[in-house]
Design a protein around this motif. Structure first.
Motif, mmCIF file in Angstrom:
data_model
loop_
_atom_site.group_PDB
_atom_site.id
_atom_site.type_symbol
_atom_site.label_atom_id
_atom_site.label_comp_id
_atom_site.label_asym_id
_atom_site.label_seq_id
_atom_site.Cartn_x
_atom_site.Cartn_y
_atom_site.Cartn_z
ATOM 1 N N SER A 85 20.829 14.843 -12.410
ATOM 2 C CA SER A 85 19.795 14.921 -13.436
ATOM 3 C C SER A 85 18.437 15.081 -12.791
ATOM 4 O O SER A 85 18.266 14.847 -11.599
ATOM 5 N N ASN A 86 17.512 15.444 -13.609
ATOM 6 C CA ASN A 86 16.132 15.554 -13.154
ATOM 7 C C ASN A 86 15.644 14.193 -12.670
ATOM 8 O O ASN A 86 15.867 13.175 -13.305
ATOM 9 N N MET A 87 14.993 14.202 -11.523
ATOM 10 C CA MET A 87 14.564 12.930 -10.949
ATOM 11 C C MET A 87 13.215 12.504 -11.499
ATOM 12 O O MET A 87 12.263 12.316 -10.759
ATOM 13 N N ASN A 88 13.137 12.390 -12.791
ATOM 14 C CA ASN A 88 11.893 11.858 -13.334
ATOM 15 C C ASN A 88 12.018 10.350 -13.483
ATOM 16 O O ASN A 88 13.101 9.790 -13.427
ATOM 17 N N LYS B 143 14.569 8.403 -15.940
ATOM 18 C CA LYS B 143 16.001 8.272 -15.691
ATOM 19 C C LYS B 143 16.341 7.275 -14.598
ATOM 20 O O LYS B 143 17.335 6.596 -14.674
ATOM 21 N N PHE B 144 15.486 7.226 -13.556
ATOM 22 C CA PHE B 144 15.950 6.369 -12.479
ATOM 23 C C PHE B 144 15.548 4.922 -12.609
ATOM 24 O O PHE B 144 15.962 4.103 -11.827
ATOM 25 N N VAL B 145 14.785 4.583 -13.633
ATOM 26 C CA VAL B 145 14.564 3.153 -13.844
ATOM 27 C C VAL B 145 15.490 2.595 -14.922
ATOM 28 O O VAL B 145 15.585 1.395 -15.081
ATOM 29 N N SER B 146 16.170 3.488 -15.617
ATOM 30 C CA SER B 146 16.921 3.051 -16.797
ATOM 31 C C SER B 146 17.963 1.971 -16.504
ATOM 32 O O SER B 146 18.177 1.090 -17.321
#
Lengths: 244, 218
Positions: free
Chosen positions: A217-220, A223-226
């Motif tokens: 997925s896009n590394m925004n 998404k990565f804190v979810s």
């Protein structure tokens, strides 16, 4: 549609099968185009209607023509005759031709009766009243000279109607908005058909002849804190599966 | 051994999600790729993987780095080689020095053991590109590169090579030829399907073993 030839001779042709879900995805991915288009055309339509529309006012006077039906038509037509209109024009010092004034006047018989309504539309509500009354008055006096017909009575005078009759300019704005949405959707499909980039895994697998082993997925930030604060022991669990 | 101390504190970079956010969805996706790669490689005992893409800027280096970290987190002995001699970026992702690297090894100035960085992420070791050279294609195409890969294939569980794009440079074809397997990174919405097909043809010409593709979503 588009066909691309590949090394091993296989070809990918886009299905013509109607797949609503695909269409929906295509629109969803570029929805901002529709929104921008709709906003632009709606504001454009709004300003267009604001600047071009002139409010029109209508008023009417009623007269009674004392005759039977066969003569009624002739007498009604006579109201808008250039002879009458010319007199009205001269009397009121109006601009334009006699025909021009006649075009703004509607003559109609009220419910098969002897009552005839003379309606006038003008950009100025007072001018409409003046023209309506002057027409009725002039008609009454002139018809005596022209046809020797005396049975014309003025029934009710025209009154000032301060409300414009063409207020519903929303139609233009609505049409502009709908046009914007349609144009936006059209543009999306145009862009989509011109766009030959990777979209589906199945396309990639057909072209490369190898499986897609994963997607990232896009590394925004979103998404990565979810899952950040969840289960600390999770990593340990995954470590337990060791092949070597 | 000595150089790896530089920038240890700043290791958590945004691009290294598998390290900074090991529980994130993206880290999960890398674990999936890692697992799938193991299944693909198991059959032939393949160890040296080249990661490339048809065009530039499709996410090769970031993908490679995260994949390396993800594999290292599973206690594998991983070597990450930055073979992109034209625009190396692996050293920046891991915030390590790039003064000594692959170019020094290939030009016999240093030994591999001297040039490799031992990171503190599991048993991940990194060989940066080294200082830029004028003849990257010749360096990567010489016999030393093949020997190097043969050597590291014996000592590491897995070797990942970050390379320039397939269509933009010739050295990737040579590298693809001497690696066990090639994985193409494609960018969803950016990589043209036609370029993907071209890349496949180029790799077929180079007798490369194309294993699979990773789709980078926009």
């Amino acid at each position: 549609m588009t066909k691309i030839q590949y090394g091993n001779g296989s070809e990918i042709s886009q299905d013509k099968e109607i797949n609503l879900k695909d269409y929906f995805e295509v629109i969803k991915s570029r929805l901002w185009i529709v929104i921008v288009f709709a906003i632009l055309t709606t504001t454009g339509g709004y300003f267009y209607s604001q600047y071009t529309s002139v409010p029109l006012y209508e008023t009417s006077t009623r007269i009674i023509i004392g005759t039977e039906n066969q003569d009624m038509k002739t007498l009604m037509v006579m109201i808008k005759d250039p002879i009458i209109m010319e007199k009205v024009k001269n009397e009121l010092n109006l601009q334009g031709s006699a025909e021009g004034i006649a075009s703004r006047i509607t003559v109609e018989q009220v419910d098969e009766s002897r009552v005839v309504r003379i309606s006038v539309i003008d950009t100025n509500p007072e001018a409409a009243v003046v023209i309506a009354n002057a027409t009725a008055k002039t008609y009454k006096s002139e018809i005596v000279k022209l046809l020797n017909f005396k049975e014309v009575q003025l029934l009710s005078e025209a009154k000032l109607n301060p409300y414009p009759i063409n207020e519903s300019q929303n139609k233009v704005v609505m049409a502009a908005a709908i046009f914007g949405i349609i144009a936006g959707v059209g543009l999306i499909f145009l862009l989509d058909s011109l766009d030959g980039s990777v979209k589906r895994e199945s396309d990639v697998e057909t072209i490369l002849g190898v499986p897609v082993i994963g997607s990232v997925s896009n590394m925004n930030k979103k998404k990565f804190v979810s899952k950040k604060r969840k289960a600390k022991g999770y990593e340990v669990r995954s470590e337990s599966v060791d092949v070597k | 051994m000595t150089l790896n101390k530089t920038g240890r504190a700043t290791l958590k970079k945004r691009n290294l999600i598998t390290l900074s956010n090991s529980n994130s969805i993206i880290s999960d996706q890398f674990r999936t790729i890692r697992t799938n790669m193991r299944f693909l490689a198991k059959e032939n005992e393949e160890r040296v993987f080249l990661i490339s893409s048809p065009g530039v800027g499709e996410g090769k280096s970031t993908t490679t780095a995260n994949l390396a970290v993800s594999m290292a987190q599973q206690k594998e002995k991983v070597l990450l080689i930055d073979a992109n001699l034209r625009s190396p970026i692996v050293d920046q992702i891991f915030k390590i020095s790039n003064e000594i690297g692959l170019t020094d090894v290939l030009s016999y100035k240093k030994t591999f053991q001297e040039a490799v960085h031992h990171s503190e992420i599991g048993r991940l070791e990194i060989l940066t590109s080294g200082l830029p050279v004028s003849n990257p294609a010749e360096l990567l195409g010489n016999e030393m590169m093949r020997e190097l890969l043969e050597t590291v294939a014996r000592t590491y569980d897995i070797v990942l090579i970050d390379s320039p794009s397939v269509l933009a440079s010739t050295e990737t074809r040579m590298l693809a030829n001497i690696c066990d397997g090639v994985i193409l990174v494609l960018n969803r919405g950016k990589t043209e399907l036609e370029n993907a097909a071209k890349a496949r043809r180029v790799l077929e010409l180079a007798h490369a073993n194309l294993l699979g593709a990773i789709i980078n979503k926009k």
